[in-house]
Design an enzyme around this catalytic site. Structure first.
Site, mmCIF file in Angstrom:
data_model
loop_
_atom_site.group_PDB
_atom_site.id
_atom_site.type_symbol
_atom_site.label_atom_id
_atom_site.label_comp_id
_atom_site.label_asym_id
_atom_site.label_seq_id
_atom_site.Cartn_x
_atom_site.Cartn_y
_atom_site.Cartn_z
ATOM 1 N N GLY A 81 -45.995 -13.319 -2.296
ATOM 2 C CA GLY A 81 -45.015 -12.344 -1.810
ATOM 3 C C GLY A 81 -43.793 -12.509 -2.693
ATOM 4 O O GLY A 81 -42.849 -13.208 -2.348
ATOM 5 N N GLU A 97 -40.203 -5.039 10.444
ATOM 6 C CA GLU A 97 -40.727 -6.287 11.027
ATOM 7 C C GLU A 97 -40.456 -6.359 12.537
ATOM 8 O O GLU A 97 -40.501 -7.437 13.117
ATOM 9 C CB GLU A 97 -40.092 -7.489 10.308
ATOM 10 C CG GLU A 97 -40.475 -7.603 8.844
ATOM 11 C CD GLU A 97 -39.903 -8.851 8.166
ATOM 12 O OE1 GLU A 97 -38.664 -8.985 8.114
ATOM 13 O OE2 GLU A 97 -40.689 -9.695 7.707
ATOM 14 N N ASN A 103 -38.806 -14.267 7.986
ATOM 15 C CA ASN A 103 -38.034 -14.105 9.218
ATOM 16 C C ASN A 103 -38.988 -13.757 10.350
ATOM 17 O O ASN A 103 -40.042 -13.164 10.127
ATOM 18 C CB ASN A 103 -37.058 -12.930 9.076
ATOM 19 C CG ASN A 103 -35.763 -13.336 8.394
ATOM 20 O OD1 ASN A 103 -35.376 -14.497 8.404
ATOM 21 N ND2 ASN A 103 -35.080 -12.357 7.824
ATOM 22 N N LYS A 118 -32.105 -17.563 14.431
ATOM 23 C CA LYS A 118 -31.993 -16.501 13.422
ATOM 24 C C LYS A 118 -32.659 -15.231 13.939
ATOM 25 O O LYS A 118 -32.185 -14.126 13.709
ATOM 26 C CB LYS A 118 -32.607 -16.939 12.083
ATOM 27 C CG LYS A 118 -32.283 -15.900 11.002
ATOM 28 C CD LYS A 118 -32.580 -16.311 9.594
ATOM 29 C CE LYS A 118 -32.080 -15.237 8.637
ATOM 30 N NZ LYS A 118 -32.775 -15.230 7.363
ATOM 31 N N GLY A 132 -41.483 -10.424 -3.755
ATOM 32 C CA GLY A 132 -40.506 -9.339 -3.684
ATOM 33 C C GLY A 132 -39.108 -9.887 -3.924
ATOM 34 O O GLY A 132 -38.906 -10.739 -4.796
ATOM 35 N N MET A 145 -36.990 -11.897 -2.070
ATOM 36 C CA MET A 145 -36.791 -13.333 -1.838
ATOM 37 C C MET A 145 -37.723 -14.192 -2.687
ATOM 38 O O MET A 145 -37.325 -15.234 -3.219
ATOM 39 C CB MET A 145 -37.005 -13.655 -0.357
ATOM 40 C CG MET A 145 -35.921 -13.113 0.535
ATOM 41 S SD MET A 145 -34.292 -13.776 0.143
ATOM 42 C CE MET A 145 -34.395 -15.388 0.866
ATOM 43 N N GLY A 146 -38.979 -13.744 -2.816
ATOM 44 C CA GLY A 146 -39.927 -14.498 -3.635
ATOM 45 C C GLY A 146 -39.477 -14.558 -5.086
ATOM 46 O O GLY A 146 -39.606 -15.599 -5.749
HETATM 47 P P1 NAD Z 1 -39.873 -7.667 0.032
HETATM 48 O O1 NAD Z 1 -40.470 -6.459 0.678
HETATM 49 O O2 NAD Z 1 -38.872 -7.495 -1.053
HETATM 50 O O3 NAD Z 1 -41.041 -8.607 -0.526
HETATM 51 C C1 NAD Z 1 -42.270 -8.784 0.124
HETATM 52 C C2 NAD Z 1 -43.323 -8.735 -0.962
HETATM 53 O O4 NAD Z 1 -44.589 -9.084 -0.404
HETATM 54 C C3 NAD Z 1 -43.497 -7.339 -1.587
HETATM 55 O O5 NAD Z 1 -43.214 -7.407 -2.977
HETATM 56 C C4 NAD Z 1 -44.944 -6.983 -1.299
HETATM 57 O O6 NAD Z 1 -45.550 -6.241 -2.335
HETATM 58 C C5 NAD Z 1 -45.561 -8.366 -1.160
HETATM 59 N N1 NAD Z 1 -46.865 -8.381 -0.472
HETATM 60 C C6 NAD Z 1 -47.299 -7.611 0.547
HETATM 61 N N2 NAD Z 1 -48.574 -7.930 0.859
HETATM 62 C C7 NAD Z 1 -48.942 -8.944 0.035
HETATM 63 C C8 NAD Z 1 -50.133 -9.723 -0.142
HETATM 64 N N3 NAD Z 1 -51.215 -9.497 0.609
HETATM 65 N N4 NAD Z 1 -50.149 -10.674 -1.095
HETATM 66 C C9 NAD Z 1 -49.072 -10.889 -1.882
HETATM 67 N N5 NAD Z 1 -47.913 -10.186 -1.764
HETATM 68 C C10 NAD Z 1 -47.852 -9.235 -0.824
HETATM 69 O O7 NAD Z 1 -39.256 -8.534 1.241
HETATM 70 P P2 NAD Z 1 -38.112 -9.643 1.173
HETATM 71 O O8 NAD Z 1 -36.788 -9.003 1.391
HETATM 72 O O9 NAD Z 1 -38.312 -10.517 -0.011
HETATM 73 O O10 NAD Z 1 -38.436 -10.463 2.508
HETATM 74 C C11 NAD Z 1 -39.528 -11.370 2.615
HETATM 75 C C12 NAD Z 1 -39.359 -12.145 3.930
HETATM 76 O O11 NAD Z 1 -38.146 -12.914 3.874
HETATM 77 C C13 NAD Z 1 -39.222 -11.254 5.171
HETATM 78 O O12 NAD Z 1 -39.781 -11.881 6.277
HETATM 79 C C14 NAD Z 1 -37.710 -11.133 5.348
HETATM 80 O O13 NAD Z 1 -37.332 -10.823 6.668
HETATM 81 C C15 NAD Z 1 -37.282 -12.538 4.938
HETATM 82 N N6 NAD Z 1 -35.893 -12.658 4.441
HETATM 83 C C16 NAD Z 1 -35.370 -11.722 3.599
HETATM 84 C C17 NAD Z 1 -34.064 -11.885 3.129
HETATM 85 C C18 NAD Z 1 -33.460 -10.918 2.137
HETATM 86 O O14 NAD Z 1 -32.256 -11.024 1.854
HETATM 87 N N7 NAD Z 1 -34.202 -10.006 1.536
HETATM 88 C C19 NAD Z 1 -33.313 -12.999 3.543
HETATM 89 C C20 NAD Z 1 -33.906 -13.941 4.386
HETATM 90 C C21 NAD Z 1 -35.209 -13.766 4.829
#
Ligand code: NAD
Length: 309
Positions: free
Chosen positions: A7, A271, A103, A185, A9, A11-12
């Site tokens: 994942g 979510e 989250n 959270k 995206g 955060m990753g």
């Molecule tokens: P995002 O949508 O940017 O990233 C999620 C990624 O997962 C996407 O790129 C998607 O293509 C990928 N994905 C979906 N299915 C998949 C699979 N089967 N295998 C591999 N990858 C797959 O989301 P994000 O903002 O990075 O958030 C990720 C998590 O972190 C969520 O639970 C979010 O609530 C939490 N979070 C986000 C933030 C923030 O600032 N963005 C902060 C804290 C926590």
């Protein structure tokens, strides 16, 4: 450490970049085709403090990834967790540790179906990130995270993970009650995400509404009652005051919660089932009334039907 981010995206990508910079052996795994292809061809573009950096990190689709890592960090959205775990089964080695930083609530139940308890580490993070487009992540501010081994015998492994993350300046601590932090959270997200999304406003505007104080307290009270079933103790007034402390623009007031960004701006599913929806579902199972969380969940799902094509 050999670390695979599943994942990759917003955060990753942030974690992948910071860990790579600290000389860990990082791989990214994601299903979003343009994103993976751009990272494979041109590297990940990182924007931070008015600077752009191109970072080369191996990136794969789940069906391509082969190397079994020492640590997997999960950063998909909650609704993709189960299908994600199925798609990366081949890199879950007997000693591979899995750290879940999504989250929301209810993830441990899903993780336990695929991973032995000794390898599961739960966490919660205050880092943030945003994507500006495929292959392009925007980093602002600083953050921290706390993690905990689920199996009490794995504290030593927990410490090693903390050490590896701190080598990348991720401000990580080994928690003794990460479940409570995850629920706290979730309360903050549960009070602000759905409400700001339905009202189409930012956090400051929501805080300025006459009824917002009552609304957040009613939502959090239901989290408290359901939390008791999970042996989590939540202080409604402390959490409400913590939320009210971030309404000013100097804190998070100008921010639109991620659910607003997902649904209103990008017309993506939310979510909600893992935040307010989890409280509603657990309330039903355990005969605990959850009218506020149930109604919020229903309204968000209705809005998803209108906006997600
Ligand atoms: P995002 O949508 O940017 O990233 C999620 C990624 O997962 C996407 O790129 C998607 O293509 C990928 N994905 C979906 N299915 C998949 C699979 N089967 N295998 C591999 N990858 C797959 O989301 P994000 O903002 O990075 O958030 C990720 C998590 O972190 C969520 O639970 C979010 O609530 C939490 N979070 C986000 C933030 C923030 O600032 N963005 C902060 C804290 C926590």
């Amino acid at each position: 450490m050999k670390i695979t981010i599943v994942g990759a995206g917003a955060m990753g990508s942030r974690f992948g970049y910071m860990l790579k910079k600290a000389n860990h052996q990082v791989e990214l795994v994601d299903t979003w085709e343009p994103h993976v292809k751009i990272i494979q061809e041109k590297g990940l573009l990182v924007s931070q403090d008015d600077k752009n950096i191109q970072v080369f990190i191996p990136a794969y689709f789940p069906q391509e990834v082969k190397n079994i890592p020492e640590l997997i960090i999960l950063f998909t959205k909650s609704m993709a967790l189960e299908s994600t775990l199925q798609s990366v089964k081949n890199i879950l080695g007997p000693e591979t540790k899995v750290l879940c930083l999504l989250n929301g609530l209810g993830h441990l139940e899903v993780l336990e179906k695929y991973i032995s308890r000794k390898n599961i580490f739960m966490g919660v993070t205050l880092w943030t990130a945003g994507l500006l487009g495929p292959g392009h992540v925007n980093l602002t501010g600083t953050g921290s995270l706390e993690i905990e081994n689920i199996d009490p015998l794995e504290t030593k492994e927990g410490k090693l993970i903390v050490e590896a993350l701190n080598k990348a300046d991720l401000n990580c601590t080994l928690s003794t009650n990460v479940t409570e932090s995850i629920w706290k959270k979730a309360c903050v997200n549960g009070a602000l995400n759905g409400t700001c999304t339905l009202l189409e406003c930012n956090i400051k505007e929501f805080g300025g509404l006459e009824g917002s104080g009552t609304l957040i307290r009613e939502i959090i009270k239901e989290f408290r009652e359901v939390g008791k079933v999970h042996r989590v103790n939540l202080n409604v007034e402390n959490i409400a005051q913590e939320i009210e402390g971030i309404y000013s623009p100097e804190k998070a007031g100008d921010h639109y919660p991620s659910m607003y960004q997902d649904l209103i701006q990008n017309h993506r599913l939310t979510e909600i089932d893992y935040i307010n929806g989890y409280v509603a579902k657990e309330g039903k199972t355990h005969n605990i009334p959850t009218p506020y969380n149930s109604f919020l969940t229903l309204l968000i799902h209705s809005k998803e039907q209108l906006l997600v094509k």
